[in-house]
Design a protein around this motif. Structure first.
Motif, PDB file in Angstrom:
ATOM      1  N   ARG A 337      81.851  -0.711  33.419  1.00 48.26           N
ATOM      2  CA  ARG A 337      80.604  -0.909  32.680  1.00 48.26           C
ATOM      3  C   ARG A 337      79.629  -1.763  33.487  1.00 48.26           C
ATOM      4  O   ARG A 337      78.417  -1.522  33.496  1.00 48.26           O
ATOM      5  CB  ARG A 337      80.891  -1.571  31.319  1.00 48.26           C
ATOM      6  N   ARG A 338      80.143  -2.778  34.157  1.00 43.45           N
ATOM      7  CA  ARG A 338      79.303  -3.626  35.010  1.00 43.45           C
ATOM      8  C   ARG A 338      78.685  -2.792  36.139  1.00 43.45           C
ATOM      9  O   ARG A 338      77.495  -2.938  36.451  1.00 43.45           O
ATOM     10  CB  ARG A 338      80.162  -4.752  35.590  1.00 43.45           C
ATOM     11  N   ALA A 339      79.481  -1.933  36.762  1.00 43.85           N
ATOM     12  CA  ALA A 339      78.978  -1.102  37.849  1.00 43.85           C
ATOM     13  C   ALA A 339      77.915  -0.115  37.353  1.00 43.85           C
ATOM     14  O   ALA A 339      76.881   0.082  38.006  1.00 43.85           O
ATOM     15  CB  ALA A 339      80.137  -0.343  38.502  1.00 43.85           C
ATOM     16  N   LEU A 340      78.153   0.497  36.202  1.00 44.01           N
ATOM     17  CA  LEU A 340      77.195   1.466  35.663  1.00 44.01           C
ATOM     18  C   LEU A 340      75.850   0.804  35.375  1.00 44.01           C
ATOM     19  O   LEU A 340      74.793   1.387  35.629  1.00 44.01           O
ATOM     20  CB  LEU A 340      77.754   2.107  34.397  1.00 44.01           C
ATOM     21  N   ALA A 341      75.887  -0.413  34.844  1.00 40.47           N
ATOM     22  CA  ALA A 341      74.639  -1.126  34.566  1.00 40.47           C
ATOM     23  C   ALA A 341      73.873  -1.426  35.843  1.00 40.47           C
ATOM     24  O   ALA A 341      72.644  -1.572  35.815  1.00 40.47           O
ATOM     25  CB  ALA A 341      74.942  -2.422  33.818  1.00 40.47           C
ATOM     26  N   ARG A 342      74.582  -1.478  36.970  1.00 36.10           N
ATOM     27  CA  ARG A 342      73.947  -1.745  38.264  1.00 36.10           C
ATOM     28  C   ARG A 342      73.655  -0.459  39.026  1.00 36.10           C
ATOM     29  O   ARG A 342      73.339  -0.494  40.210  1.00 36.10           O
ATOM     30  CB  ARG A 342      74.845  -2.674  39.082  1.00 36.10           C
ATOM     31  N   ALA A 343      73.783   0.681  38.346  1.00 34.12           N
ATOM     32  CA  ALA A 343      73.460   2.004  38.912  1.00 34.12           C
ATOM     33  C   ALA A 343      74.439   2.446  39.985  1.00 34.12           C
ATOM     34  O   ALA A 343      74.083   3.205  40.881  1.00 34.12           O
ATOM     35  CB  ALA A 343      72.027   2.043  39.450  1.00 34.12           C
ATOM     36  N   TYR A 344      75.696   1.994  39.891  1.00 34.40           N
ATOM     37  CA  TYR A 344      76.768   2.549  40.715  1.00 34.40           C
ATOM     38  C   TYR A 344      77.535   3.502  39.823  1.00 34.40           C
ATOM     39  O   TYR A 344      78.391   3.090  39.033  1.00 34.40           O
ATOM     40  CB  TYR A 344      77.679   1.442  41.251  1.00 34.40           C
ATOM     41  N   TYR A 345      77.233   4.776  39.937  1.00 38.35           N
ATOM     42  CA  TYR A 345      77.714   5.750  38.967  1.00 38.35           C
ATOM     43  C   TYR A 345      79.055   6.382  39.343  1.00 38.35           C
ATOM     44  O   TYR A 345      79.518   7.299  38.673  1.00 38.35           O
ATOM     45  CB  TYR A 345      76.664   6.842  38.778  1.00 38.35           C
ATOM     46  N   GLN A 346      79.660   5.882  40.388  1.00 39.48           N
ATOM     47  CA  GLN A 346      80.929   6.431  40.858  1.00 39.48           C
ATOM     48  C   GLN A 346      81.809   5.279  41.317  1.00 39.48           C
ATOM     49  O   GLN A 346      81.317   4.234  41.739  1.00 39.48           O
ATOM     50  CB  GLN A 346      80.670   7.397  42.026  1.00 39.48           C
ATOM     51  N   GLY A 347      83.125   5.452  41.228  1.00 39.11           N
ATOM     52  CA  GLY A 347      84.058   4.457  41.723  1.00 39.11           C
ATOM     53  C   GLY A 347      85.358   5.128  42.119  1.00 39.11           C
ATOM     54  O   GLY A 347      85.438   6.357  42.153  1.00 39.11           O
ATOM     55  N   TRP A 348      86.366   4.343  42.422  1.00 38.14           N
ATOM     56  CA  TRP A 348      87.675   4.887  42.775  1.00 38.14           C
ATOM     57  C   TRP A 348      88.677   4.584  41.673  1.00 38.14           C
ATOM     58  O   TRP A 348      88.611   3.531  41.047  1.00 38.14           O
ATOM     59  CB  TRP A 348      88.222   4.246  44.045  1.00 38.14           C
ATOM     60  N   ASP A 349      89.618   5.499  41.478  1.00 41.40           N
ATOM     61  CA  ASP A 349      90.739   5.268  40.581  1.00 41.40           C
ATOM     62  C   ASP A 349      92.035   5.484  41.346  1.00 41.40           C
ATOM     63  O   ASP A 349      92.181   6.474  42.080  1.00 41.40           O
ATOM     64  CB  ASP A 349      90.678   6.202  39.365  1.00 41.40           C
ATOM     65  N   MET A 350      92.968   4.553  41.176  1.00 47.68           N
ATOM     66  CA  MET A 350      94.172   4.536  41.995  1.00 47.68           C
ATOM     67  C   MET A 350      95.449   4.901  41.241  1.00 47.68           C
ATOM     68  O   MET A 350      96.513   5.011  41.850  1.00 47.68           O
ATOM     69  CB  MET A 350      94.354   3.131  42.608  1.00 47.68           C
ATOM     70  N   HIS A 351      95.361   5.081  39.925  1.00 49.00           N
ATOM     71  CA  HIS A 351      96.566   5.349  39.133  1.00 49.00           C
ATOM     72  C   HIS A 351      96.186   6.220  37.938  1.00 49.00           C
ATOM     73  O   HIS A 351      95.080   6.084  37.392  1.00 49.00           O
ATOM     74  CB  HIS A 351      97.164   4.018  38.647  1.00 49.00           C
ATOM     75  N   PRO A 352      97.082   7.130  37.486  1.00 49.43           N
ATOM     76  CA  PRO A 352      96.751   7.989  36.333  1.00 49.43           C
ATOM     77  C   PRO A 352      96.343   7.202  35.091  1.00 49.43           C
ATOM     78  O   PRO A 352      95.473   7.642  34.333  1.00 49.43           O
ATOM     79  CB  PRO A 352      98.055   8.754  36.101  1.00 49.43           C
ATOM     80  N   ALA A 353      96.946   6.034  34.870  1.00 44.66           N
ATOM     81  CA  ALA A 353      96.613   5.262  33.674  1.00 44.66           C
ATOM     82  C   ALA A 353      95.245   4.598  33.771  1.00 44.66           C
ATOM     83  O   ALA A 353      94.789   3.991  32.796  1.00 44.66           O
ATOM     84  CB  ALA A 353      97.692   4.213  33.411  1.00 44.66           C
ATOM     85  N   HIS A 354      94.566   4.710  34.922  1.00 43.55           N
ATOM     86  CA  HIS A 354      93.185   4.265  35.019  1.00 43.55           C
ATOM     87  C   HIS A 354      92.219   5.278  34.393  1.00 43.55           C
ATOM     88  O   HIS A 354      91.079   4.927  34.058  1.00 43.55           O
ATOM     89  CB  HIS A 354      92.777   4.058  36.482  1.00 43.55           C
ATOM     90  N   LEU A 355      92.652   6.512  34.265  1.00 45.31           N
ATOM     91  CA  LEU A 355      91.735   7.553  33.797  1.00 45.31           C
ATOM     92  C   LEU A 355      91.235   7.329  32.376  1.00 45.31           C
ATOM     93  O   LEU A 355      90.039   7.558  32.100  1.00 45.31           O
ATOM     94  CB  LEU A 355      92.395   8.934  33.915  1.00 45.31           C
TER      95      LEU A 355
END
Length: 443
Positions: A337-355
């Motif tokens: 949510r912090r990243a989206l508010a700063r206009a970073y609309y993509q990130g990395w996910d490292m584990h299935p439970a992050h989805l």
């Protein structure tokens, strides 16, 4: 000199003379003077490509990837939800979602995990794979190409798929080049390069390493008779030198230009970059001030170029007892949510439970801003008044918000059209760059 113009408020049909002082040649001289600048602006700052941007990238090591990896990640994510937050109320309580959002977000998260659990899959031959015997990596790269080709043929591929190879540093350069060659050759021989193919070049420190990647891809295209520029790549920012060069300039800006139009993204590497600056392991995170500085420089360097910025990841995995999973989910959700508010609309996910928390954060973000964005855009499109004075650039941002929500599944086109009166092509007309005036309003 004087020129007649239609007067307003001077009576019907009356013409009014408007005085000017400059000859027409002055404007022509200025246009001729600025012609190189016009061309440079168009070349360097073409604007966003208008294509879908995935909300995340999932990294899977090259020796682990399998035909069922994407479905397996979705099933594991659903199992985590069933075990640790089996209904909308319990999931909302963990993340602090409002009662209004709890049901829609939970339902959409489950539907997403069933339909399209991974938006962007990167098969990793760098840190996640490590150093292996050449014959072993050759076979793994060839196998990855076969799996990707088969997935696209069967319609089971993620919307975006590709590989991360080893970097252009001397110790691993030849291995990275060979892995890329084996993978791309395998795809060509299996029927061609698929749409949505993405390549990632890690640990870029100097613009010359980007130039080397450009030359490598150009050579591959010529070897197979592919259109020039068919292959693009992401630049991974993981070192301090990639942000600030020895001469004080922003290296990332020079890297984008060195890519000669092939750069598709700048990806922030949370842990390598933090370690490079000496941040202690306990404080290496995407919300650290050092991370904020790096991403802000990346964002400004990429603005208007068509190159997109991606945030990094968290290494806190949602595994173990329910309490620990909930803590990890809250952390992950808050970072997104912090990243989206700063206009970073993509990130990395490292584990299935992050989805589950990736999609919960994304869906909540777009749904919270949906009705207000739709109402403001509808007023702008109708040239109606309101309590906010909108600019063409703001209308572009409003339509971009709605389009990103549509692309990821947070919104449905029926509800967007109902509130805005606009179809998807009409929404896209607001975001399309206009030649010579990228912020001009859509008709």
């Amino acid at each position: 000199m004087r020129r007649e113009a239609e007067g307003r408020g001077t009576g019907r049909g009356r013409r009014q003379e408007v005085a000017t002082s400059l000859a027409g040649a002055v404007g022509e001289e200025i246009s001729a003077f600025l012609a190189p600048v016009d061309a440079e602006l168009e070349r360097r700052y073409p604007g966003d490509p208008g294509t879908r941007q995935p909300v995340h990238t999932v990294y899977v090591p090259g020796d682990v990837i399998a035909a069922g990896t994407i479905r397996s990640w979705g099933d594991q994510a659903l199992a985590a939800l069933d075990e640790h937050a089996p209904d909308a109320a319990s999931f909302a309580a963990v993340l602090g979602l409002s009662d209004e959002l709890a049901g829609p977000v939970h339902d959409r998260v489950r539907a997403k995990l069933e339909r399209e659990p991974v938006e962007d899959l990167r098969i990793d031959f760098e840190d996640g794979y490590g150093l292996r015997p050449d014959a072993e990596e050759d076979e793994a790269a060839a196998r990855a190409a076969r799996l990707v080709a088969e997935a696209y043929e069967k319609g089971t591929a993620a919307p975006y798929t590709g590989i991360r190879v080893k970097c252009m540093e001397a110790a691993v350069r030849d291995r990275g080049i060979r892995t890329l060659d084996v993978f791309l050759t395998g795809l060509v021989e299996a029927g061609g390069l698929p749409e949505g193919l993405l390549l990632t070049l890690p640990k870029v420190t100097y613009p010359e390493q980007v130039t080397a990647m450009v030359r490598l891809l150009d050579a591959f295209e010529k070897a197979h008779g592919l259109p020039a520029g068919r292959l693009g790549f992401e630049i991974q920012v993981e070192t301090s030198q990639a942000v600030l060069a020895a001469d004080g300039t922003a290296t990332v800006a020079r890297m984008i230009q060195a890519a000669e139009g092939r750069a598709t993204g700048l990806h922030y590497g949370t842990f390598d970059y933090s370690a490079c600056l000496g941040v202690s392991p306990a404080h290496q995170a995407s919300d650290h001030p050092a991370a904020d500085h790096a991403k802000a420089v990346m964002q400004v360097a990429a603005a208007g170029t068509g190159v997109r910025v991606s945030d990094g990841s968290t290494n806190v995995l949602p595994v173990g007892p329910t309490g620990r999973v909930h803590d990890a989910w809250r952390l992950h959700y808050g970072l997104i949510r912090r990243a989206l508010a700063r206009a970073y609309y993509q990130g990395w996910d490292m584990h299935p439970a992050h989805l589950p928390t990736r999609y919960a954060a994304v869906f909540a973000f777009y749904r919270e801003g949906f009705e207000q964005a739709a109402a403001r855009l509808a007023r702008y499109a109708d040239r109606a008044g309101g309590d906010v004075m909108e600019e063409p650039a703001t209308a572009k941002a409003l339509s971009g918000h709605l389009l990103r929500g549509l692309d990821c599944g947070a919104l449905d086109i029926a509800e967007v059209t109902r509130l805005t009166g606009l179809t998807r092509p009409a929404l896209e007309s607001f975001t399309a760059p206009r030649r010579g005036n990228p912020t001009a309003s859509a008709p």
